[in-house]
Design an enzyme around this catalytic site. Structure first.
Site, PDB file in Angstrom:
ATOM      1  N   HIS A 160       0.495   3.530  -6.791  1.00 52.59           N
ATOM      2  CA  HIS A 160       1.721   4.118  -7.361  1.00 52.59           C
ATOM      3  C   HIS A 160       2.189   3.389  -8.621  1.00 52.59           C
ATOM      4  O   HIS A 160       3.069   3.887  -9.330  1.00 52.59           O
ATOM      5  CB  HIS A 160       2.858   4.116  -6.338  1.00 52.59           C
ATOM      6  CG  HIS A 160       2.591   4.962  -5.132  1.00 52.59           C
ATOM      7  ND1 HIS A 160       2.319   6.316  -5.219  1.00 52.59           N
ATOM      8  CD2 HIS A 160       2.537   4.654  -3.800  1.00 52.59           C
ATOM      9  CE1 HIS A 160       2.100   6.784  -3.993  1.00 52.59           C
ATOM     10  NE2 HIS A 160       2.225   5.811  -3.124  1.00 52.59           N
ATOM     11  N   HIS A 198      -0.826   9.642   0.045  1.00 50.20           N
ATOM     12  CA  HIS A 198       0.115   9.881  -1.048  1.00 50.20           C
ATOM     13  C   HIS A 198      -0.619   9.985  -2.381  1.00 50.20           C
ATOM     14  O   HIS A 198      -1.625   9.299  -2.602  1.00 50.20           O
ATOM     15  CB  HIS A 198       1.131   8.744  -1.133  1.00 50.20           C
ATOM     16  CG  HIS A 198       1.897   8.513   0.144  1.00 50.20           C
ATOM     17  ND1 HIS A 198       1.487   7.615   1.113  1.00 50.20           N
ATOM     18  CD2 HIS A 198       3.041   9.085   0.600  1.00 50.20           C
ATOM     19  CE1 HIS A 198       2.351   7.632   2.119  1.00 50.20           C
ATOM     20  NE2 HIS A 198       3.301   8.521   1.847  1.00 50.20           N
TER      21      HIS A 198
HETATM   22  C1  FKS Z   1       9.053   8.114   4.134  1.00 49.54           C
HETATM   23  C2  FKS Z   1       9.332   7.459   2.786  1.00 49.54           C
HETATM   24  C3  FKS Z   1       8.055   7.015   2.158  1.00 49.54           C
HETATM   25  C4  FKS Z   1       7.313   5.597   0.300  1.00 49.54           C
HETATM   26  C5  FKS Z   1       5.906   5.808   0.705  1.00 49.54           C
HETATM   27  C6  FKS Z   1       4.989   4.904  -0.063  1.00 49.54           C
HETATM   28  C7  FKS Z   1       3.547   5.080   0.271  1.00 49.54           C
HETATM   29  C8  FKS Z   1       2.686   3.963  -0.264  1.00 49.54           C
HETATM   30  C9  FKS Z   1       1.192   4.207  -0.176  1.00 49.54           C
HETATM   31  C10 FKS Z   1       0.453   2.979  -0.718  1.00 49.54           C
HETATM   32  F1  FKS Z   1      -0.861   3.146  -0.648  1.00 49.54           F
HETATM   33  F2  FKS Z   1       0.758   2.754  -1.974  1.00 49.54           F
HETATM   34  F3  FKS Z   1       0.744   1.910  -0.007  1.00 49.54           F
HETATM   35  N1  FKS Z   1       8.332   6.109   1.113  1.00 49.54           N
HETATM   36  N2  FKS Z   1      10.224   8.724   4.641  1.00 49.54           N
HETATM   37  O1  FKS Z   1       0.789   4.412   1.151  1.00 49.54           O
HETATM   38  O2  FKS Z   1       0.814   5.332  -0.918  1.00 49.54           O
HETATM   39 ZN    ZN Z   2      -0.034   6.183   1.116  1.00 50.81          ZN
END
Ligand code: FKS
Ligand code: ZN
Length: 343
Positions: A160, A198
């Site tokens: 990200h 993601h």
């Molecule tokens: C859920 C809220 C989620 C942010 C999620 C971030 C994911 C991070 C990721 C990484 F690989 F970068 F770690 N908030 N209600 O898994 O993509």
């Molecule tokens: Zn992720």
């Protein structure tokens, strides 16, 4: 398979993140790589080595100087303001606001460079983020030196993080830093396949106008999932990079059948590109029991994923990204690597 890991990756440990309106313990924490390391040792996958220190050059080849300087000094500036708790941004630039002036005040600067309120900066963040990048760089160096594949068992994750912002638990973009280093060291074409749940908005943005690094991402549709503001299918690259960015947004509830369809098409496009090196942004949050994700892959699919990647017959650098079902994370991550090796 060779694994690269550093104890320094444990130095980043945020206390809490903003999730669904509440401060909850950080999902992304040192127990994640602990579990991966435990599993690597249990199955005796191969040697585990410490990274070499590549200095700041390879980081600054991908990230803006002002941003790297900010990450390096953020904790000192934050504590100088009399705070001994995690640093979290408070406000975010919006449509029509200025983005050409970096505020001076630490709350302004952290808001300028931060993307969300889920990614605390702590005393050890810089140490851990640079250690993670060095893991990815060491794995890349080993693959350039002739290994078929290597695994950077690193955290915090990276995909990200863009040239000049951090967020989504990511500070330095380990996969992008690895891909750029591969290019610098002679690879003509590099593909980055991002299989994290993601979208890899940071990686996409970094290489969006380039044809020497192909980016492909399978992820939950940003219409309904973080990071919300990037990752649609019509983002295909710009300028010289037109046609070299490939997004496969998938609905909540995606199972292996649907996933494999998209993956097969992504692999077809990688074959067409004929990369010298493949960097895999290896997220395991596509797992059915992941606490923050909504895909439905079962543990037995990860070796299958690894075998399909091995079928490309391209030297491969695996870089750990997400995955929060901590008890299964080791099994799932190592499952991909075993499937790759056994193919
Ligand atoms: C859920 C809220 C989620 C942010 C999620 C971030 C994911 C991070 C990721 C990484 F690989 F970068 F770690 N908030 N209600 O898994 O993509
Ligand atoms: Zn992720």
């Amino acid at each position: 398979m060779l694994t690269v890991y550093s104890e320094d990756c444990r130095a980043h440990h945020g206390r809490a993140e903003l999730n669904e309106g509440q401060l909850v313990p950080c999902f992304e924490n040192p127990s994640r790589t602990d579990m991966v390391l435990d599993r690597l040792r249990a199955v005796d996958l191969g040697e585990i080595v410490a990274p070499r220190d590549f200095g700041e050059g390879p980081l600054r080849a991908v990230h803006d100087d002002g941003f790297v300087d900010f990450l390096k000094t953020c904790w000192a500036d934050w504590t100088a303001a009399g705070r001994d708790w995690d640093a979290i941004p408070f406000t975010f630039g919006k449509r029509g606001m200025r983005n050409d002036r970096v505020p001076q005040d630490i709350d302004g600067r952290i808001s300028f460079y931060g993307m969300d309120a889920g990614t605390p900066i702590t005393a050890g963040t810089w140490t851990a983020a640079t250690a993670a990048a060095n893991c990815a760089l060491t794995a890349t160096e080993q693959v350039a030196g002739g290994l078929r594949a290597a695994f950077a068992a690193c955290r915090p994750p990276g995909h990200h993080a863009a040239a000049d912002y951090y967020g989504g638990y990511c500070f330095l973009n380990n996969a992008a830093i690895a891909a750029q280093a591969a290019r610098t060291n002679g690879a003509q074409r590099v593909s980055i396949l991002d299989v994290d749940y993601h979208h890899g908005n940071g990686t996409q943005t970094i290489f969006y106008d380039r044809d020497d690094v192909q980016f492909l991402s399978l992820h939950a549709d940003p219409t309904v999932e973080y990071p919300y503001f990037l990752g649609h299918a019509d983002e295909t690259g710009a300028g010289a990079g037109e046609g070299f960015n490939h997004n496969f947004p998938l609905p909540w509830g995606t199972d292996w059948a649907r996933y494999e369809e998209a993956l097969t098409e992504a692999l077809r496009r990688i074959r067409g590109y004929r990369p010298d090196v493949l960097v895999v942004s290896l997220g395991l949050d596509t797992f059915e029991n992941d606490p923050i994700s909504k895909f439905r892959l079962s543990s037995d699919r990860y070796p299958q994923l690894g075998a399909l990647l091995a079928g490309l017959k391209v030297p491969t650098v695996f870089v750990l990204e997400g995955g929060y079902a901590v008890e299964a994370l080791g099994t799932n991550a190592v499952g991909v690597l075993q499937g790759f090796e056994d193919a």
